[in-house]
Scaffold this motif. Structure first.
Motif, PDB file in Angstrom:
ATOM      1  N   GLU A 187      -5.437   9.267  -9.017  1.00  0.00           N
ATOM      2  CA  GLU A 187      -4.565   8.721  -8.937  1.00  0.00           C
ATOM      3  C   GLU A 187      -4.286   8.466  -7.748  1.00  0.00           C
ATOM      4  N   THR A 188      -4.739   9.081  -6.515  1.00  0.00           N
ATOM      5  CA  THR A 188      -5.084   8.376  -5.126  1.00  0.00           C
ATOM      6  C   THR A 188      -5.042   6.731  -5.605  1.00  0.00           C
TER       7      THR A 188
ATOM      8  N   LEU B  69      -4.065   1.502  -5.603  1.00  0.00           N
ATOM      9  CA  LEU B  69      -4.494  -0.560  -5.924  1.00  0.00           C
ATOM     10  C   LEU B  69      -3.331  -0.940  -6.420  1.00  0.00           C
ATOM     11  N   ARG B  70      -2.377   0.297  -6.530  1.00  0.00           N
ATOM     12  CA  ARG B  70      -0.694  -0.542  -6.448  1.00  0.00           C
ATOM     13  C   ARG B  70      -0.312  -1.145  -5.885  1.00  0.00           C
TER      14      ARG B  70
ATOM     15  N   HIS C 295       0.521  -5.477  -1.914  1.00  0.00           N
ATOM     16  CA  HIS C 295       0.846  -6.269  -0.733  1.00  0.00           C
ATOM     17  C   HIS C 295       0.552  -7.655  -0.885  1.00  0.00           C
ATOM     18  N   THR C 296      -0.459  -7.760  -1.504  1.00  0.00           N
ATOM     19  CA  THR C 296      -0.940  -8.653  -1.903  1.00  0.00           C
ATOM     20  C   THR C 296       0.132  -9.966  -2.527  1.00  0.00           C
ATOM     21  N   ALA C 297       0.027  -9.545  -3.249  1.00  0.00           N
ATOM     22  CA  ALA C 297       1.766 -10.312  -4.709  1.00  0.00           C
ATOM     23  C   ALA C 297       2.405 -10.685  -3.166  1.00  0.00           C
ATOM     24  N   SER C 298       2.912  -9.331  -2.651  1.00  0.00           N
ATOM     25  CA  SER C 298       4.386 -10.353  -1.321  1.00  0.00           C
ATOM     26  C   SER C 298       3.517 -11.115  -0.044  1.00  0.00           C
TER      27      SER C 298
END
Length: 99
Positions: free
Chosen positions: A79-80, A85-86, A91-94
């Motif tokens: 989960e961590t 990854l999310r 962050h990469t998308a923004s």
């Protein structure tokens, strides 16, 4: 019908696991004993041991229930990692949106 709650080695007959395999003997075990006869014949030390085993069993069962409700360390690590990854993908998308 059985008349002793404690075996010859001082062990309670009420148990869940033994010899590395699941045991089903505890299921319905009170029906196999004569309550009146046990009350008349049980020795005070045997009765105290039986009550202690019941208390310890209840505490153990509560601890297992609590542990079952919490994620395992492996599940928590997955989960961590998934959350990282999310966040990284977000962050990469923004960053891409800003360019």
């Amino acid at each position: 019908m059985r008349t002793s709650l404690i075996d010859d080695h001082g062990r309670s007959d009420v148990h869940v696991r033994g010899s590395g395999r699941r045991r089903t003997e505890p299921d319905g075990w009170p029906k196999r004993y004569d309550v009146e006869q046990i009350a008349r014949e049980v020795k005070p030390d045997d009765w105290a041991l039986f009550l202690r085993v019941l208390d310890e069993t209840k505490v153990f069962a509560e601890a297992v229930n609590l542990a079952r409700e919490q994620p395992s360390p492996v599940d928590a690590a997955v989960e961590t990692g998934t959350e990282r990854l999310r966040r990284s993908a977000h962050h990469t998308a923004s960053i891409g949106d800003r360019q």
